[in-house]
Write a protein that holds these residues in place. Structure first.
Motif, PDB file in Angstrom:
ATOM      1  N   PHE A 180       0.866  -1.187   0.000  1.00  0.00           N
ATOM      2  CA  PHE A 180       0.000   0.000   0.000  1.00  0.00           C
ATOM      3  C   PHE A 180       0.895   1.226   0.000  1.00  0.00           C
ATOM      4  O   PHE A 180       1.540   1.546   0.998  1.00  0.00           O
ATOM      5  CB  PHE A 180      -0.908  -0.002   1.230  1.00  0.00           C
ATOM      6  CG  PHE A 180      -1.949   1.079   1.228  1.00  0.00           C
ATOM      7  CD1 PHE A 180      -3.185   0.869   0.650  1.00  0.00           C
ATOM      8  CD2 PHE A 180      -1.680   2.323   1.797  1.00  0.00           C
ATOM      9  CE1 PHE A 180      -4.151   1.871   0.639  1.00  0.00           C
ATOM     10  CE2 PHE A 180      -2.634   3.323   1.798  1.00  0.00           C
ATOM     11  CZ  PHE A 180      -3.874   3.096   1.212  1.00  0.00           C
ATOM     12  N   ASN A 181       0.947   1.921  -1.139  1.00  0.00           N
ATOM     13  CA  ASN A 181       1.816   3.081  -1.270  1.00  0.00           C
ATOM     14  C   ASN A 181       1.024   4.300  -1.719  1.00  0.00           C
ATOM     15  O   ASN A 181      -0.214   4.285  -1.742  1.00  0.00           O
ATOM     16  CB  ASN A 181       2.968   2.778  -2.232  1.00  0.00           C
ATOM     17  CG  ASN A 181       2.457   2.214  -3.555  1.00  0.00           C
ATOM     18  OD1 ASN A 181       1.365   2.578  -4.021  1.00  0.00           O
ATOM     19  ND2 ASN A 181       3.228   1.325  -4.158  1.00  0.00           N
ATOM     20  N   LEU A 182       1.714   5.354  -2.088  1.00  0.00           N
ATOM     21  CA  LEU A 182       1.048   6.598  -2.456  1.00  0.00           C
ATOM     22  C   LEU A 182       0.211   6.465  -3.726  1.00  0.00           C
ATOM     23  O   LEU A 182      -0.827   7.120  -3.864  1.00  0.00           O
ATOM     24  CB  LEU A 182       2.085   7.711  -2.641  1.00  0.00           C
ATOM     25  CG  LEU A 182       2.680   8.308  -1.358  1.00  0.00           C
ATOM     26  CD1 LEU A 182       3.736   9.346  -1.701  1.00  0.00           C
ATOM     27  CD2 LEU A 182       1.593   8.919  -0.489  1.00  0.00           C
ATOM     28  N   THR A 183       0.643   5.623  -4.664  1.00  0.00           N
ATOM     29  CA  THR A 183      -0.139   5.449  -5.891  1.00  0.00           C
ATOM     30  C   THR A 183      -1.470   4.760  -5.588  1.00  0.00           C
ATOM     31  O   THR A 183      -2.495   5.088  -6.193  1.00  0.00           O
ATOM     32  CB  THR A 183       0.645   4.644  -6.932  1.00  0.00           C
ATOM     33  OG1 THR A 183       0.984   3.356  -6.402  1.00  0.00           O
ATOM     34  CG2 THR A 183       1.920   5.366  -7.332  1.00  0.00           C
ATOM     35  N   VAL A 184      -1.464   3.811  -4.651  1.00  0.00           N
ATOM     36  CA  VAL A 184      -2.718   3.153  -4.258  1.00  0.00           C
ATOM     37  C   VAL A 184      -3.631   4.145  -3.545  1.00  0.00           C
ATOM     38  O   VAL A 184      -4.846   4.163  -3.769  1.00  0.00           O
ATOM     39  CB  VAL A 184      -2.427   1.937  -3.352  1.00  0.00           C
ATOM     40  CG1 VAL A 184      -3.733   1.292  -2.899  1.00  0.00           C
ATOM     41  CG2 VAL A 184      -1.569   0.923  -4.081  1.00  0.00           C
ATOM     42  N   PHE A 185      -3.044   4.973  -2.704  1.00  0.00           N
ATOM     43  CA  PHE A 185      -3.851   5.984  -2.022  1.00  0.00           C
ATOM     44  C   PHE A 185      -4.465   6.960  -3.023  1.00  0.00           C
ATOM     45  O   PHE A 185      -5.623   7.377  -2.882  1.00  0.00           O
ATOM     46  CB  PHE A 185      -2.997   6.738  -1.008  1.00  0.00           C
ATOM     47  CG  PHE A 185      -3.748   7.780  -0.231  1.00  0.00           C
ATOM     48  CD1 PHE A 185      -4.602   7.406   0.795  1.00  0.00           C
ATOM     49  CD2 PHE A 185      -3.620   9.120  -0.533  1.00  0.00           C
ATOM     50  CE1 PHE A 185      -5.316   8.353   1.514  1.00  0.00           C
ATOM     51  CE2 PHE A 185      -4.333  10.075   0.168  1.00  0.00           C
ATOM     52  CZ  PHE A 185      -5.175   9.689   1.202  1.00  0.00           C
ATOM     53  N   ALA A 186      -3.695   7.339  -4.045  1.00  0.00           N
ATOM     54  CA  ALA A 186      -4.229   8.206  -5.098  1.00  0.00           C
ATOM     55  C   ALA A 186      -5.398   7.521  -5.814  1.00  0.00           C
ATOM     56  O   ALA A 186      -6.383   8.178  -6.184  1.00  0.00           O
ATOM     57  CB  ALA A 186      -3.133   8.556  -6.097  1.00  0.00           C
ATOM     58  N   MET A 250       0.241  -3.533 -18.832  1.00  0.00           N
ATOM     59  CA  MET A 250       1.416  -2.967 -19.483  1.00  0.00           C
ATOM     60  C   MET A 250       2.146  -1.925 -18.651  1.00  0.00           C
ATOM     61  O   MET A 250       3.211  -1.464 -19.033  1.00  0.00           O
ATOM     62  CB  MET A 250       0.995  -2.340 -20.826  1.00  0.00           C
ATOM     63  CG  MET A 250       0.250  -3.297 -21.736  1.00  0.00           C
ATOM     64  SD  MET A 250      -0.302  -2.556 -23.291  1.00  0.00           S
ATOM     65  CE  MET A 250       1.285  -2.192 -24.055  1.00  0.00           C
ATOM     66  N   GLY A 251       1.574  -1.545 -17.501  1.00  0.00           N
ATOM     67  CA  GLY A 251       2.187  -0.494 -16.702  1.00  0.00           C
ATOM     68  C   GLY A 251       3.355  -0.946 -15.858  1.00  0.00           C
ATOM     69  O   GLY A 251       4.078  -0.109 -15.311  1.00  0.00           O
ATOM     70  N   GLY A 252       3.527  -2.252 -15.713  1.00  0.00           N
ATOM     71  CA  GLY A 252       4.645  -2.752 -14.928  1.00  0.00           C
ATOM     72  C   GLY A 252       4.406  -2.680 -13.432  1.00  0.00           C
ATOM     73  O   GLY A 252       3.316  -2.353 -12.957  1.00  0.00           O
ATOM     74  N   ASN A 253       5.456  -2.964 -12.686  1.00  0.00           N
ATOM     75  CA  ASN A 253       5.372  -3.043 -11.234  1.00  0.00           C
ATOM     76  C   ASN A 253       5.006  -1.710 -10.590  1.00  0.00           C
ATOM     77  O   ASN A 253       4.323  -1.663  -9.563  1.00  0.00           O
ATOM     78  CB  ASN A 253       6.706  -3.535 -10.671  1.00  0.00           C
ATOM     79  CG  ASN A 253       6.650  -3.771  -9.178  1.00  0.00           C
ATOM     80  OD1 ASN A 253       5.937  -4.638  -8.709  1.00  0.00           O
ATOM     81  ND2 ASN A 253       7.429  -2.980  -8.429  1.00  0.00           N
ATOM     82  N   ALA A 254       5.434  -0.605 -11.200  1.00  0.00           N
ATOM     83  CA  ALA A 254       5.207   0.712 -10.601  1.00  0.00           C
ATOM     84  C   ALA A 254       3.731   1.076 -10.553  1.00  0.00           C
ATOM     85  O   ALA A 254       3.280   1.762  -9.633  1.00  0.00           O
ATOM     86  CB  ALA A 254       5.981   1.774 -11.378  1.00  0.00           C
ATOM     87  N   LEU A 255       2.945   0.626 -11.539  1.00  0.00           N
ATOM     88  CA  LEU A 255       1.525   0.983 -11.612  1.00  0.00           C
ATOM     89  C   LEU A 255       0.604  -0.166 -11.244  1.00  0.00           C
ATOM     90  O   LEU A 255      -0.619  -0.018 -11.344  1.00  0.00           O
ATOM     91  CB  LEU A 255       1.187   1.465 -13.033  1.00  0.00           C
ATOM     92  CG  LEU A 255       1.794   2.797 -13.462  1.00  0.00           C
ATOM     93  CD1 LEU A 255       1.435   3.116 -14.909  1.00  0.00           C
ATOM     94  CD2 LEU A 255       1.335   3.922 -12.552  1.00  0.00           C
ATOM     95  N   GLU A 256       1.155  -1.285 -10.824  1.00  0.00           N
ATOM     96  CA  GLU A 256       0.319  -2.448 -10.539  1.00  0.00           C
ATOM     97  C   GLU A 256      -0.674  -2.167  -9.411  1.00  0.00           C
ATOM     98  O   GLU A 256      -1.872  -2.451  -9.529  1.00  0.00           O
ATOM     99  CB  GLU A 256       1.188  -3.651 -10.160  1.00  0.00           C
ATOM    100  CG  GLU A 256       0.365  -4.909  -9.902  1.00  0.00           C
ATOM    101  CD  GLU A 256       1.233  -6.086  -9.502  1.00  0.00           C
ATOM    102  OE1 GLU A 256       0.726  -7.225  -9.512  1.00  0.00           O
ATOM    103  OE2 GLU A 256       2.427  -5.870  -9.167  1.00  0.00           O
ATOM    104  N   GLY A 257      -0.202  -1.614  -8.296  1.00  0.00           N
ATOM    105  CA  GLY A 257      -1.095  -1.336  -7.175  1.00  0.00           C
ATOM    106  C   GLY A 257      -2.180  -0.349  -7.542  1.00  0.00           C
ATOM    107  O   GLY A 257      -3.348  -0.529  -7.182  1.00  0.00           O
ATOM    108  N   PHE A 258      -1.818   0.702  -8.275  1.00  0.00           N
ATOM    109  CA  PHE A 258      -2.796   1.699  -8.712  1.00  0.00           C
ATOM    110  C   PHE A 258      -3.857   1.064  -9.594  1.00  0.00           C
ATOM    111  O   PHE A 258      -5.066   1.295  -9.406  1.00  0.00           O
ATOM    112  CB  PHE A 258      -2.074   2.817  -9.471  1.00  0.00           C
ATOM    113  CG  PHE A 258      -2.992   3.862 -10.043  1.00  0.00           C
ATOM    114  CD1 PHE A 258      -3.405   4.930  -9.266  1.00  0.00           C
ATOM    115  CD2 PHE A 258      -3.434   3.777 -11.346  1.00  0.00           C
ATOM    116  CE1 PHE A 258      -4.251   5.904  -9.791  1.00  0.00           C
ATOM    117  CE2 PHE A 258      -4.281   4.741 -11.885  1.00  0.00           C
ATOM    118  CZ  PHE A 258      -4.679   5.811 -11.106  1.00  0.00           C
ATOM    119  N   ALA A 259      -3.422   0.251 -10.572  1.00  0.00           N
ATOM    120  CA  ALA A 259      -4.358  -0.364 -11.513  1.00  0.00           C
ATOM    121  C   ALA A 259      -5.284  -1.353 -10.805  1.00  0.00           C
ATOM    122  O   ALA A 259      -6.490  -1.404 -11.086  1.00  0.00           O
ATOM    123  CB  ALA A 259      -3.587  -1.058 -12.638  1.00  0.00           C
ATOM    124  N   VAL A 260      -4.741  -2.157  -9.890  1.00  0.00           N
ATOM    125  CA  VAL A 260      -5.564  -3.127  -9.159  1.00  0.00           C
ATOM    126  C   VAL A 260      -6.612  -2.408  -8.314  1.00  0.00           C
ATOM    127  O   VAL A 260      -7.792  -2.788  -8.301  1.00  0.00           O
ATOM    128  CB  VAL A 260      -4.677  -4.028  -8.271  1.00  0.00           C
ATOM    129  CG1 VAL A 260      -5.529  -4.868  -7.324  1.00  0.00           C
ATOM    130  CG2 VAL A 260      -3.824  -4.944  -9.135  1.00  0.00           C
TER     131      VAL A 260
END
Length: 300
Positions: A180-186, A250-260
């Motif tokens: 759970f990081n800042l991208t997930v919070f966004a 296609m977003g890779g590991n950096a965007l996985e949490g956000f996309a999920v």
């Protein structure tokens, strides 16, 4: 599909409401039992930018780095080819920080550390406080808007649908222990706005029908409102899910949490607007009279 929906919409609304309540309970249990796996944005850690062979992929780097730096290590591609940003936890007391050059030399002929910095736990604590405050303020603003726009019985359904969507996303991340990081919070903040939009469309249609068809039972009004907005909801949710799915794949590991998080939030936001957003006002005895002008007694 439309005929099936017309014949079974009330059953669908009630069944999905029961499912939503059950999922909320499961999510709250998961949150209480396991908690969230906070990422380095909140807990603090090391951030190192390196230059390696251009042929290496993120999977190659992760397979090499995780055994040495820990399971919560992540890599993000930088602007230039072969340049990566590595995030990993700060070693516990008594442990030494592994040499990145030595670790990556196993898979890369050329390794160069461009920069390295430490994110302290104090910064992480500040981010947690600020993130919680941002979520609280957004929820209060939404509550104020709903109270202004709709009668409280109808507004309560939209508000509970919002809470449902956030709890489901948090429960999923607690159950799976995904970072759970800042991208997930966004993503959670984005889900609030998306789900609110769905709920307002249906609630606005319910309000119109309550005034136009005052002799029609509220249950039937809600059925008609859902059917009238169903095609719009499916088109909006479907196109958004396609975009989020592309980010996931296609977003890779950096965007996985956000996309999920967005994927779960869009699905839950769609059905919660149809189920919780319409069933709760029925339980609270919403009637056409609540939207009719109040007669003022002009007698002295």
């Amino acid at each position: 599909m439309v005929e099936f929906l017309k014949q079974n919409i009330r059953k669908i609304r009630y069944v999905t409401s029961i499912v939503s309540v059950a999922l909320m309970v499961v999510s709250l249990v998961a949150l209480g039992a396991r908690g969230l796996n906070m990422g380095l944005d909140f807990t603090g850690g090391m951030v190192t930018e390196v230059q390696v062979d251009k042929s290496l992929t993120s999977n190659d780097l992760l397979n090499t780095l995780k055994p040495e730096l820990g399971e919560f290590t992540s890599v993000t591609h930088s602007d230039d080819a072969g340049r990566w940003v590595i995030r990993y936890p700060i070693p516990e007391a008594g442990q030494t920080i592994p040499d990145i050059n030595q670790v990556l030399s196993k898979v890369s002929h050329q390794v160069s550390v461009v920069s390295s910095s430490m994110v302290g736990s104090q910064v992480g604590d500040d981010l947690v406080d600020q993130g919680g405050l941002a979520l609280l303020i957004s929820m209060m603003c939404i509550l104020g808007y709903l109270c202004f726009r709709f009668e409280w019985r109808l507004a309560s359904g939209s508000l509970l649908a919002l809470i449902h969507d956030v709890v489901l996303v948090l429960g999923f991340f607690a159950a799976t222990q995904m970072e759970f990081n800042l991208t997930v919070f966004a993503a959670i903040l984005a889900i609030l706005g998306y789900s609110l939009n769905d709920s307002i469309i249906i609630a606005d249609r319910i309000r119109e029908l309550l005034v136009a068809k005052q002799s029609t039972p509220t249950e039937t009004i809600n059925d008609q409102a859902v059917i009238a907005t169903f095609s719009r909801t499916m088109v909006t949710s479907g196109t958004t899910l396609m975009t989020v799915s592309a980010l996931w794949l296609m977003g890779g590991n950096a965007l996985e949490g956000f996309a999920v998080a967005m994927f779960i939030g869009i699905l839950s936001g769609t059905w919660s607007s149809i189920s919780i957003g319409t069933v709760l006002p029925e339980w609270l005895k919403l009637e056409p009279k609540h939207y009719l002008p109040v007669e003022v007694d002009s007698a002295p």
